[in-house]
Design an enzyme around this catalytic site. Structure first.
Site, mmCIF file in Angstrom:
data_model
loop_
_atom_site.group_PDB
_atom_site.id
_atom_site.type_symbol
_atom_site.label_atom_id
_atom_site.label_comp_id
_atom_site.label_asym_id
_atom_site.label_seq_id
_atom_site.Cartn_x
_atom_site.Cartn_y
_atom_site.Cartn_z
ATOM 1 N N ASP A 204 -48.875 46.931 13.586
ATOM 2 C CA ASP A 204 -47.931 46.995 14.701
ATOM 3 C C ASP A 204 -48.102 48.224 15.598
ATOM 4 O O ASP A 204 -47.606 48.236 16.717
ATOM 5 C CB ASP A 204 -46.481 46.971 14.174
ATOM 6 C CG ASP A 204 -46.221 45.766 13.290
ATOM 7 O OD1 ASP A 204 -46.874 44.727 13.502
ATOM 8 O OD2 ASP A 204 -45.371 45.854 12.379
ATOM 9 N N ARG B 245 -43.764 43.203 15.378
ATOM 10 C CA ARG B 245 -42.356 43.506 15.080
ATOM 11 C C ARG B 245 -41.635 43.919 16.357
ATOM 12 O O ARG B 245 -41.687 43.193 17.324
ATOM 13 C CB ARG B 245 -42.246 44.567 13.978
ATOM 14 C CG ARG B 245 -42.837 44.045 12.653
ATOM 15 C CD ARG B 245 -41.854 44.192 11.529
ATOM 16 N NE ARG B 245 -41.715 45.572 11.163
ATOM 17 C CZ ARG B 245 -41.451 45.969 9.930
ATOM 18 N NH1 ARG B 245 -41.314 45.109 8.950
ATOM 19 N NH2 ARG B 245 -41.316 47.246 9.664
ATOM 20 N N GLY C 183 -45.815 45.461 4.800
ATOM 21 C CA GLY C 183 -46.800 44.513 5.332
ATOM 22 C C GLY C 183 -48.209 45.053 5.194
ATOM 23 O O GLY C 183 -48.439 46.228 5.443
ATOM 24 N N ASP D 19 -43.298 51.897 8.670
ATOM 25 C CA ASP D 19 -42.158 52.819 8.759
ATOM 26 C C ASP D 19 -41.160 52.645 7.611
ATOM 27 O O ASP D 19 -40.578 53.621 7.142
ATOM 28 C CB ASP D 19 -41.467 52.751 10.129
ATOM 29 C CG ASP D 19 -40.911 51.380 10.440
ATOM 30 O OD1 ASP D 19 -41.344 50.401 9.793
ATOM 31 O OD2 ASP D 19 -40.046 51.280 11.329
ATOM 32 N N ARG E 235 -61.600 58.719 -3.734
ATOM 33 C CA ARG E 235 -62.860 59.490 -3.783
ATOM 34 C C ARG E 235 -62.646 60.954 -3.391
ATOM 35 O O ARG E 235 -63.240 61.844 -3.982
ATOM 36 C CB ARG E 235 -63.905 58.814 -2.908
ATOM 37 C CG ARG E 235 -64.210 57.409 -3.447
ATOM 38 C CD ARG E 235 -65.655 57.102 -3.472
ATOM 39 N NE ARG E 235 -65.892 55.909 -4.270
ATOM 40 C CZ ARG E 235 -66.859 55.034 -4.039
ATOM 41 N NH1 ARG E 235 -67.701 55.229 -3.037
ATOM 42 N NH2 ARG E 235 -67.028 54.001 -4.836
ATOM 43 N N ASP F 194 -46.607 50.978 15.423
ATOM 44 C CA ASP F 194 -45.243 51.355 15.829
ATOM 45 C C ASP F 194 -44.732 52.619 15.154
ATOM 46 O O ASP F 194 -43.528 52.843 15.108
ATOM 47 C CB ASP F 194 -44.284 50.189 15.525
ATOM 48 C CG ASP F 194 -44.254 49.819 14.045
ATOM 49 O OD1 ASP F 194 -45.115 50.313 13.294
ATOM 50 O OD2 ASP F 194 -43.374 49.040 13.652
ATOM 51 N N THR G 110 -50.342 49.770 9.372
ATOM 52 C CA THR G 110 -49.623 48.595 9.887
ATOM 53 C C THR G 110 -50.349 48.114 11.137
ATOM 54 O O THR G 110 -50.860 48.931 11.909
ATOM 55 C CB THR G 110 -48.151 48.918 10.226
ATOM 56 O OG1 THR G 110 -47.648 47.869 11.066
ATOM 57 C CG2 THR G 110 -47.958 50.221 10.956
ATOM 58 N N ARG H 144 -42.429 44.070 -1.062
ATOM 59 C CA ARG H 144 -41.204 44.675 -0.558
ATOM 60 C C ARG H 144 -40.294 44.800 -1.773
ATOM 61 O O ARG H 144 -40.324 43.954 -2.652
ATOM 62 C CB ARG H 144 -40.607 43.820 0.557
ATOM 63 C CG ARG H 144 -41.584 43.746 1.741
ATOM 64 C CD ARG H 144 -40.915 43.438 3.052
ATOM 65 N NE ARG H 144 -41.709 43.950 4.174
ATOM 66 C CZ ARG H 144 -42.693 43.266 4.792
ATOM 67 N NH1 ARG H 144 -43.014 42.058 4.401
ATOM 68 N NH2 ARG H 144 -43.349 43.798 5.805
ATOM 69 N N CYS H 145 -39.542 45.869 -1.846
ATOM 70 C CA CYS H 145 -38.789 46.137 -3.068
ATOM 71 C C CYS H 145 -37.385 46.644 -2.727
ATOM 72 O O CYS H 145 -37.211 47.799 -2.323
ATOM 73 C CB CYS H 145 -39.553 47.174 -3.904
ATOM 74 S SG CYS H 145 -38.654 47.739 -5.347
HETATM 75 P P1 ADP Z 1 -43.251 48.465 6.196
HETATM 76 O O1 ADP Z 1 -43.593 49.650 5.352
HETATM 77 O O2 ADP Z 1 -44.436 47.619 6.512
HETATM 78 O O3 ADP Z 1 -42.436 48.868 7.414
HETATM 79 P P2 ADP Z 1 -40.798 47.455 4.928
HETATM 80 O O4 ADP Z 1 -39.913 47.860 6.053
HETATM 81 O O5 ADP Z 1 -40.586 46.122 4.335
HETATM 82 O O6 ADP Z 1 -42.344 47.492 5.323
HETATM 83 O O7 ADP Z 1 -40.649 48.560 3.782
HETATM 84 C C1 ADP Z 1 -41.426 48.480 2.612
HETATM 85 C C2 ADP Z 1 -40.611 48.951 1.430
HETATM 86 O O8 ADP Z 1 -40.264 50.331 1.608
HETATM 87 C C3 ADP Z 1 -39.286 48.257 1.217
HETATM 88 O O9 ADP Z 1 -39.397 47.022 0.554
HETATM 89 C C4 ADP Z 1 -38.557 49.273 0.328
HETATM 90 O O10 ADP Z 1 -39.003 49.202 -0.988
HETATM 91 C C5 ADP Z 1 -39.037 50.606 0.934
HETATM 92 N N1 ADP Z 1 -38.033 51.086 1.892
HETATM 93 C C6 ADP Z 1 -37.809 50.679 3.161
HETATM 94 N N2 ADP Z 1 -36.762 51.301 3.717
HETATM 95 C C7 ADP Z 1 -36.281 52.137 2.777
HETATM 96 C C8 ADP Z 1 -35.191 53.071 2.711
HETATM 97 N N3 ADP Z 1 -34.382 53.277 3.755
HETATM 98 N N4 ADP Z 1 -35.005 53.757 1.558
HETATM 99 C C9 ADP Z 1 -35.817 53.574 0.504
HETATM 100 N N5 ADP Z 1 -36.853 52.708 0.496
HETATM 101 C C10 ADP Z 1 -37.087 52.000 1.599
#
Ligand code: ADP
Length: 319
Positions: free
Chosen positions: A127, A171, A11, A103, A25, A129, A125, A72-73
């Site tokens: 949040d 969240r 996010g 996180d 920089r 959190d 973030t 997100r991946c």
């Molecule tokens: P945020 O970083 O805001 O908490 P997400 O929880 O959606 O957002 O996580 C962002 C991305 O980090 C995910 O889409 C994924 O690519 C990667 N990610 C999250 N959890 C894991 C995990 N346990 N192992 C590997 N990659 C992760």
């Protein structure tokens, strides 16, 4: 270390741009080359990676969102996906990576470090959190966005003598709701970290109404449930004229506050310093206004907590 990469993931939050600028920089200041990875871990796997120069991060310190985009991946959660990411980094001679995100992104950073690729996490973030830091980048801006919105709602709540339920983001964390509630004198704050029961919320509302209070603000953190459902229950039980506002994604945008810009600049720069010093698998954070760092694994094993005294105070001040 001669060449590093930077990405934003998960996010978005206001101040991510200021953090990118600081990374770029600070690195160039110390004679390193910096590569920007677009779309978070997705861009790492697809190789959407470009060199960044000083001017590329000009005029972004005051902008919300992220110049590097975010995504997100799911593929990055697989060992094959992560190996492909490391292959891309190795092919470009990139030796360290700064991950700006929440996180979930930190879990990804932890896994990259497990593969032997030095990675540092910068908490971004709204949040707030992430254990290991007093504040995350974007929280202060989102807080002020929520406060501005509630101030406006309060005007109309007073004019029409209504009860307002306002759902805020966060969240599973109640920080945004708690801080906004305290800052805005909300009558009731409902957050995931604290027990609540509907009966006492109704009683509180009725008590206020009986002593002549004509309007009320109830803040509900999204981690507790849906604002509209709370609104329905309150309307049914109290018969008070009740309206609901779900603030939604306005909380994620906007120009970062001074606090967030300074925090992002300090944390982004520290992340680069850590890579130069040969550190890996660490997150940067702020404790008592000092920049600190700790192992991501350790930070993620801790439970994020709210400041309970603040919650008690919010109740004492809204009698
Ligand atoms: P945020 O970083 O805001 O908490 P997400 O929880 O959606 O957002 O996580 C962002 C991305 O980090 C995910 O889409 C994924 O690519 C990667 N990610 C999250 N959890 C894991 C995990 N346990 N192992 C590997 N990659 C992760």
């Amino acid at each position: 270390m001669k060449r590093i990469g930077v990405l934003t993931s998960g996010g978005d939050s206001p101040g991510m741009n200021a953090a990118i600028r600081a990374v770029v920089r600070k690195a160039i200041f110390h004679g390193l080359e910096v590569y920007g990875v677009k779309y978070g871990y997705a861009g790492l796997i697809s190789g959407d990676i470009e060199k960044l120069e000083i001017g590329d991060v000009g005029d972004i310190i005051h902008r919300g969102g992220t110049k590097l985009y975010t995504a997100r991946c799911e593929e990055f959660k697989t060992p094959e996906g992560r190996q492909e990411a490391v292959n891309q980094l190795n092919a470009l001679g990139i030796e360290g990576l700064v991950v700006i995100g929440g996180d979930g992104s930190f879990r990804g950073a932890e896994k990259l470090t497990d593969l032997g690729f030095p990675t540092i996490g910068v908490p971004g973030t709204i949040d707030n959190d992430i254990p290991g830091t007093d504040y995350t980048i974007g929280f202060d801006t989102a807080l002020n966005t929520v406060i501005n919105a509630i101030d406006k709602i309060r005007d109309t709540a007073t004019s029409h003598e209504r009860t307002y339920v306002i759902e805020v983001m966060g969240r599973n964390a109640g920080d945004l709701a708690l801080w906004a509630g305290l800052a805005d004198g909300a009558e009731t704050i409902v957050i995931p970290e604290e027990q609540y029961d509907m009966e006492s919320i109704f009683k509180r509302l009725k008590r206020g109404h009986d002593r002549g209070k004509k309007h009320s603000i109830i803040i509900v953190a999204e981690g507790v449930g849906s604002g509209p459902e709370f609104g329905e229950k309150i309307k049914e039980a109290t018969n008070l004229e009740t309206r609901v506002t779900v603030l939604g994604h306005i909380q994620r945008g906007g120009s970062p506050t001074g606090f967030d810009r300074v925090l992002a600049s300090r944390l982004g720069a520290k992340a680069v310093e850590l890579l130069i010093d040969g550190e890996q698998g660490r997150m940067v954070g702020i404790r008592n206004n000092k920049v600190i760092h700790k192992a991501i694994t350790e930070a993620l094993s801790e439970k994020h907590e709210i400041d309970r005294d603040m919650y008690v105070l919010s109740q004492e001040l809204s009698i």
